[in-house]
Scaffold this motif. Structure first.
Motif, PDB file in Angstrom:
ATOM      1  N   ASP A 135      33.483  28.579   3.500  1.00 58.79           N
ATOM      2  CA  ASP A 135      32.625  28.979   4.611  1.00 58.79           C
ATOM      3  C   ASP A 135      31.845  27.786   5.160  1.00 58.79           C
ATOM      4  O   ASP A 135      31.484  27.752   6.325  1.00 58.79           O
ATOM      5  N   TRP A 175      45.240  36.951   5.618  1.00 57.60           N
ATOM      6  CA  TRP A 175      43.823  37.257   5.453  1.00 57.60           C
ATOM      7  C   TRP A 175      43.145  36.000   4.932  1.00 57.60           C
ATOM      8  O   TRP A 175      43.609  35.386   3.964  1.00 57.60           O
ATOM      9  N   VAL A 205      39.789  33.903   3.451  1.00 58.57           N
ATOM     10  CA  VAL A 205      38.514  33.994   2.742  1.00 58.57           C
ATOM     11  C   VAL A 205      37.742  32.728   3.097  1.00 58.57           C
ATOM     12  O   VAL A 205      37.981  31.662   2.535  1.00 58.57           O
ATOM     13  N   ASP A 212      39.517  30.023   8.312  1.00 57.29           N
ATOM     14  CA  ASP A 212      39.881  30.927   9.404  1.00 57.29           C
ATOM     15  C   ASP A 212      40.088  30.131  10.699  1.00 57.29           C
ATOM     16  O   ASP A 212      41.078  30.330  11.421  1.00 57.29           O
ATOM     17  N   GLY A 262      42.322  39.385   9.251  1.00 61.01           N
ATOM     18  CA  GLY A 262      41.053  39.759   8.648  1.00 61.01           C
ATOM     19  C   GLY A 262      40.441  38.570   7.942  1.00 61.01           C
ATOM     20  O   GLY A 262      41.151  37.643   7.525  1.00 61.01           O
ATOM     21  N   THR A 263      39.114  38.572   7.816  1.00 61.95           N
ATOM     22  CA  THR A 263      38.405  37.459   7.178  1.00 61.95           C
ATOM     23  C   THR A 263      37.364  38.007   6.213  1.00 61.95           C
ATOM     24  O   THR A 263      36.619  38.933   6.551  1.00 61.95           O
ATOM     25  N   PHE A 264      37.326  37.437   5.014  1.00 59.79           N
ATOM     26  CA  PHE A 264      36.331  37.805   4.009  1.00 59.79           C
ATOM     27  C   PHE A 264      35.330  36.657   3.853  1.00 59.79           C
ATOM     28  O   PHE A 264      35.641  35.496   4.130  1.00 59.79           O
ATOM     29  N   LEU A 322      34.085  40.856  -3.991  1.00 57.77           N
ATOM     30  CA  LEU A 322      35.119  40.352  -3.082  1.00 57.77           C
ATOM     31  C   LEU A 322      36.501  40.796  -3.537  1.00 57.77           C
ATOM     32  O   LEU A 322      37.322  41.244  -2.723  1.00 57.77           O
ATOM     33  N   GLN A 336      37.078  44.315  -2.564  1.00 55.10           N
ATOM     34  CA  GLN A 336      37.375  44.471  -1.136  1.00 55.10           C
ATOM     35  C   GLN A 336      38.832  44.118  -0.836  1.00 55.10           C
ATOM     36  O   GLN A 336      39.516  44.814  -0.071  1.00 55.10           O
ATOM     37  N   ILE A 337      39.309  43.031  -1.447  1.00 56.12           N
ATOM     38  CA  ILE A 337      40.683  42.597  -1.201  1.00 56.12           C
ATOM     39  C   ILE A 337      41.676  43.622  -1.727  1.00 56.12           C
ATOM     40  O   ILE A 337      42.651  43.983  -1.052  1.00 56.12           O
ATOM     41  N   GLU A 380      41.756  46.654   0.543  1.00 59.39           N
ATOM     42  CA  GLU A 380      42.428  46.355   1.803  1.00 59.39           C
ATOM     43  C   GLU A 380      43.945  46.367   1.636  1.00 59.39           C
ATOM     44  O   GLU A 380      44.677  46.982   2.429  1.00 59.39           O
ATOM     45  N   CYS A 395      40.042  32.910  -6.870  1.00 58.35           N
ATOM     46  CA  CYS A 395      38.787  32.688  -6.141  1.00 58.35           C
ATOM     47  C   CYS A 395      37.900  31.698  -6.888  1.00 58.35           C
ATOM     48  O   CYS A 395      37.330  30.781  -6.274  1.00 58.35           O
TER      49      CYS A 395
END
Length: 297
Positions: free
Chosen positions: A87, A116, A118, A123, A135-137, A149, A152-153, A156, A237
């Motif tokens: 990020d 997707w 992260v 992104d 999609g973006t986390f 996280l 969520q993945i 999805e 991750c």
């Protein structure tokens, strides 16, 4: 444009403040890298336990229900890819190298791809490369934030898998190496097909006491598969975050070195200019004294 003592003082002050910020970020990167590497190390034994549970199940010839329908249509399904980036910036070529590796790997696979991301930085890089994510986390900011996280993945992709929209799922991330180095790697997460099961049946059991599956084998299998998916995503991750902080640490070390060199150059220039100014003032004093002496005579 000639420098003045005032300008040099302002530049030295600004470089000193920037150096303080860089040292703070360097310390944070080193601390964060340590906690994520510890998290990866802590997963090793747990990952091994889950793997041995699956080995025990399949070496007894039990069947596999999860993912079989998708495995039979693996060439027809869409390929889903999860890209673990960053990020925040100040990580060197962390995201650029990962996107380049991902594009090369996906281009070798037939069929439609859905990505997707992260992390906002990766992104943007994917969009620039012509493959915008669907999609973006948000990147976790601590070890404890990785678990939500992962949930969520999984939610999805389970939604898309049940609709038959995705046949395969791949993970792409950077893995830390010694020092500040890292490498881009990928892993096929889904489907859990015959190839995956065959790999497990070839794993040797670590002792002479062979395992036995008690009643409720399907329940046990479902639990083991959930843990397998969780561990795979959590590890990817955590490794990505460790590699990100290693890259940021290296970037801060380079920045710190550059700032120290800049301060050294500015300091030399400042002292040289200051000495030159003092010499000029002394010359003016001496010249004025000589002039006054001549006038008195």
């Amino acid at each position: 444009m000639s420098e003045t003592l005032g300008n040099l003082r302002r530049k030295m002050s600004g470089a000193g403040k920037l150096g303080s910020v860089v040292r703070t970020m360097k310390a944070l990167a080193a601390s964060n890298r340590g906690q994520y590497e510890n998290a990866v190390s802590a997963l090793i034994d747990y990952d091994r336990t889950v793997e041995l549970g699956l080995v025990a199940y399949f070496q007894q010839g039990a069947g596999l229900d999860y993912g079989v329908d998708q495995a039979e249509q693996i060439d027809k399904g869409v390929i889903g890819a999860i890209i673990f980036g960053s990020d925040q910036g100040l990580v060197g070529k962390f995201n650029e190298a990962l996107v380049e590796f991902t594009m090369d790997a996906l281009s070798a696979l037939p069929g439609e791809k859905r990505i997707w991301a992260v992390g906002e930085r990766v992104d943007v890089r994917l969009k620039d490369a012509g493959m915008p994510p669907v999609g973006t986390f948000v990147v976790p900011n601590s070890v404890t934030a990785i678990t939500p996280l992962v949930g969520q993945i999984l939610t999805e992709f389970e939604k898309h898998r049940r609709k038959g929209e995705i046949g395969q799922v791949y993970l792409f991330h950077n893995r830390p190496q010694s020092g500040a180095l890292y490498e881009s790697v990928n892993q096929r997460l889904l489907p859990l097909d015959k190839q995956w099961r065959h790999h497990l049946t070839e794993v040797s059991w670590p002792s002479d006491n062979l395992p036995d599956i008690l009643a409720g084998g399907e329940t046990t299998l479902s639990a083991l598969i959930r843990e397998y998916l969780f561990v795979s995503l959590f590890k990817a991750c955590a490794e990505s975050l460790a590699a990100e902080n290693a890259s940021r640490l290296a970037a801060m070390q380079r920045a710190e070195k550059n700032i120290d060199e800049l301060l050294e150059d500015l300091s030399r220039t400042f002292h040289r200019l200051r000495q030159s100014t003092i010499d000029e003032e002394l010359f003016d004093v001496v010249a004025g004294y000589e002039l006054l002496s001549k006038e008195k005579k």
